[in-house]
Design a protein around this motif. Structure first.
Motif, PDB file in Angstrom:
ATOM      1  N   THR A   1      23.476  53.195  45.989  1.00 21.92           N
ATOM      2  CA  THR A   1      23.858  53.818  44.710  1.00 21.92           C
ATOM      3  C   THR A   1      25.343  53.702  44.425  1.00 21.92           C
ATOM      4  OG1 THR A   1      24.177  55.970  45.767  1.00 21.92           O
ATOM      5  CG2 THR A   1      21.974  55.475  44.886  1.00 21.92           C
ATOM      6  N   ASN A   2      26.135  53.224  45.404  1.00 20.06           N
ATOM      7  CA  ASN A   2      27.582  53.173  45.222  1.00 20.06           C
ATOM      8  C   ASN A   2      28.161  51.828  45.680  1.00 20.06           C
ATOM      9  OD1 ASN A   2      30.103  54.089  44.553  1.00 20.06           O
ATOM     10  ND2 ASN A   2      30.346  55.396  46.339  1.00 20.06           N
ATOM     11  N   PRO A   3      27.659  50.690  45.159  1.00 17.60           N
ATOM     12  CA  PRO A   3      28.211  49.408  45.596  1.00 17.60           C
ATOM     13  C   PRO A   3      29.513  49.071  44.871  1.00 17.60           C
ATOM     14  CG  PRO A   3      26.470  49.017  44.029  1.00 17.60           C
ATOM     15  CD  PRO A   3      26.538  50.513  44.250  1.00 17.60           C
ATOM     16  N   LEU A   4      30.386  48.375  45.579  1.00 15.69           N
ATOM     17  CA  LEU A   4      31.644  47.857  45.031  1.00 15.69           C
ATOM     18  C   LEU A   4      32.494  48.909  44.338  1.00 15.69           C
ATOM     19  CD1 LEU A   4      30.330  44.457  43.663  1.00 15.69           C
ATOM     20  CD2 LEU A   4      31.610  44.870  45.766  1.00 15.69           C
ATOM     21  N   ALA A   5      32.586  50.091  44.933  1.00 14.88           N
ATOM     22  CA  ALA A   5      33.486  51.117  44.413  1.00 14.88           C
ATOM     23  C   ALA A   5      34.915  50.672  44.692  1.00 14.88           C
ATOM     24  CB  ALA A   5      33.207  52.464  45.074  1.00 14.88           C
TER      25      ALA A   5
ATOM     26  N   MET B   1      39.406  53.196  50.689  1.00 11.80           N
ATOM     27  CA  MET B   1      39.518  51.747  50.483  1.00 11.80           C
ATOM     28  C   MET B   1      38.329  51.175  49.709  1.00 11.80           C
ATOM     29  SD  MET B   1      41.110  50.545  54.153  1.00 11.80           S
ATOM     30  CE  MET B   1      41.096  48.812  53.757  1.00 11.80           C
ATOM     31  N   GLY B   2      37.493  52.038  49.156  1.00 15.96           N
ATOM     32  CA  GLY B   2      36.359  51.593  48.369  1.00 15.96           C
ATOM     33  C   GLY B   2      35.152  51.280  49.232  1.00 15.96           C
ATOM     34  N   THR B   3      34.170  50.599  48.611  1.00 18.35           N
ATOM     35  CA  THR B   3      32.958  50.208  49.319  1.00 18.35           C
ATOM     36  C   THR B   3      32.690  48.724  49.092  1.00 18.35           C
ATOM     37  OG1 THR B   3      31.560  50.785  47.436  1.00 18.35           O
ATOM     38  CG2 THR B   3      31.912  52.499  49.088  1.00 18.35           C
ATOM     39  N   ASP B   4      31.859  48.152  49.949  1.00 15.97           N
ATOM     40  CA  ASP B   4      31.507  46.738  49.792  1.00 15.97           C
ATOM     41  C   ASP B   4      30.258  46.605  48.921  1.00 15.97           C
ATOM     42  OD1 ASP B   4      29.485  47.516  51.479  1.00 15.97           O
ATOM     43  OD2 ASP B   4      30.023  46.164  53.112  1.00 15.97           O
ATOM     44  N   GLU B   5      29.693  45.399  48.874  1.00 11.81           N
ATOM     45  CA  GLU B   5      28.555  45.148  47.977  1.00 11.81           C
ATOM     46  C   GLU B   5      27.293  45.897  48.380  1.00 11.81           C
ATOM     47  OE1 GLU B   5      28.748  41.811  51.000  1.00 11.81           O
ATOM     48  OE2 GLU B   5      30.167  42.763  49.672  1.00 11.81           O
TER      49      GLU B   5
ATOM     50  N   GLY C   1      27.533  49.116  49.547  1.00  9.41           N
ATOM     51  CA  GLY C   1      27.885  50.526  49.483  1.00  9.41           C
ATOM     52  C   GLY C   1      28.436  51.086  50.776  1.00  9.41           C
ATOM     53  N   ARG C   2      28.767  50.214  51.739  1.00 11.60           N
ATOM     54  CA  ARG C   2      29.338  50.685  53.009  1.00 11.60           C
ATOM     55  C   ARG C   2      30.825  50.956  52.829  1.00 11.60           C
ATOM     56  NH1 ARG C   2      26.940  45.706  56.337  1.00 11.60           N
ATOM     57  NH2 ARG C   2      28.160  44.734  54.695  1.00 11.60           N
ATOM     58  N   ASP C   3      31.305  52.015  53.449  1.00 14.48           N
ATOM     59  CA  ASP C   3      32.711  52.401  53.345  1.00 14.48           C
ATOM     60  C   ASP C   3      33.595  51.375  54.051  1.00 14.48           C
ATOM     61  OD1 ASP C   3      34.783  54.372  52.631  1.00 14.48           O
ATOM     62  OD2 ASP C   3      34.971  54.601  54.800  1.00 14.48           O
ATOM     63  N   VAL C   4      34.551  50.811  53.322  1.00 14.92           N
ATOM     64  CA  VAL C   4      35.405  49.750  53.870  1.00 14.92           C
ATOM     65  C   VAL C   4      36.366  50.310  54.921  1.00 14.92           C
ATOM     66  CG1 VAL C   4      37.155  48.030  53.295  1.00 14.92           C
ATOM     67  CG2 VAL C   4      35.198  48.350  51.782  1.00 14.92           C
ATOM     68  N   LEU C   5      36.924  51.489  54.696  1.00 15.25           N
ATOM     69  CA  LEU C   5      37.854  52.079  55.673  1.00 15.25           C
ATOM     70  C   LEU C   5      37.173  52.292  57.021  1.00 15.25           C
ATOM     71  CD1 LEU C   5      40.617  53.293  56.375  1.00 15.25           C
ATOM     72  CD2 LEU C   5      39.732  55.491  55.575  1.00 15.25           C
TER      73      LEU C   5
END
Length: 187
Positions: A62-66, A75-79, A81-85
């Motif tokens: 539900t939260n891709p590419l934030a 640091m946002g999310t990837d395609e 929805g995983r947390d980049v940080l």
């Protein structure tokens, strides 16, 4: 605070007050700042569970590419929805393990082999240094990839491949220093 440049001369305005610093650290701003950054990164990576509440592998469709600084994701999310940080911090833990684990073992092993070969001399020295030359004849990364391919893909096998291939540089340096010390020593 106002300071006289010379007696009877102009007055220079100096409003800054210098903090006392040990003499050996003066003029080493890049060393201090680089060391500080390194320590902060190591602390962040080692303490990753303390600094992020997200799993590095948890998918949130539900939260891709934030974008960066989005709600809850620094640091946002990837395609997926995983947390980049969290992915960066947990990935840094593996990088630190490889850097320190592989380097420590190869440093000790290579140094001991080089010292032994240089001290013993003769045929043993020749055989050991020819083995070192054999390892140097092949590109480092090709040998590592070949070993990992034959053993299988895992972190332990990566360590084994790095241990098998990386000791030769340390052995060559230790061997050369041992021979140099033997020549200059007076018994």
């Amino acid at each position: 605070m106002l300071v006289l440049d010379r007696p009877g001369g102009r007055i220079a305005a100096s409003t800054r007050r210098r903090l006392p610093m040990p003499a050996r650290l003066r003029g080493k701003f890049s060393l201090i700042s680089g060391s500080t950054i390194l320590v902060v990164l190591v602390v962040l990576c080692v303490g990753a569970p303390l600094f992020t509440s997200y799993s590095p592998t948890a998918i949130n469709p539900t939260n891709p590419l934030a974008g960066m600084f989005s709600t809850g994701h620094l640091m946002g999310t990837d395609e997926f929805g995983r947390d980049v940080l969290s992915r960066v911090l947990y990935g840094g833990r593996y990088d630190l393990a490889i850097a320190f684990g592989a380097t420590a073992v190869t440093l000790v092993t290579g140094t001991l082999i080089g010292l032994f070969a240089g001290q013993i001399g003769g045929r043993t020295d020749t055989v050991i240094m020819r083995i070192v030359d054999l390892f140097f004849a092949f590109p480092f990364i090709v040998l590592v990839i070949a070993i990992i391919t034959s053993l299988g893909s895992s972190l332990i096998n990566l360590f084994i491949a790095l241990w098998v291939v990386s000791w030769v540089s340390y052995a060559r340096i230790a061997h050369g220093q041992t021979l140099s010390a033997k020549r200059t020593a007076t018994w």
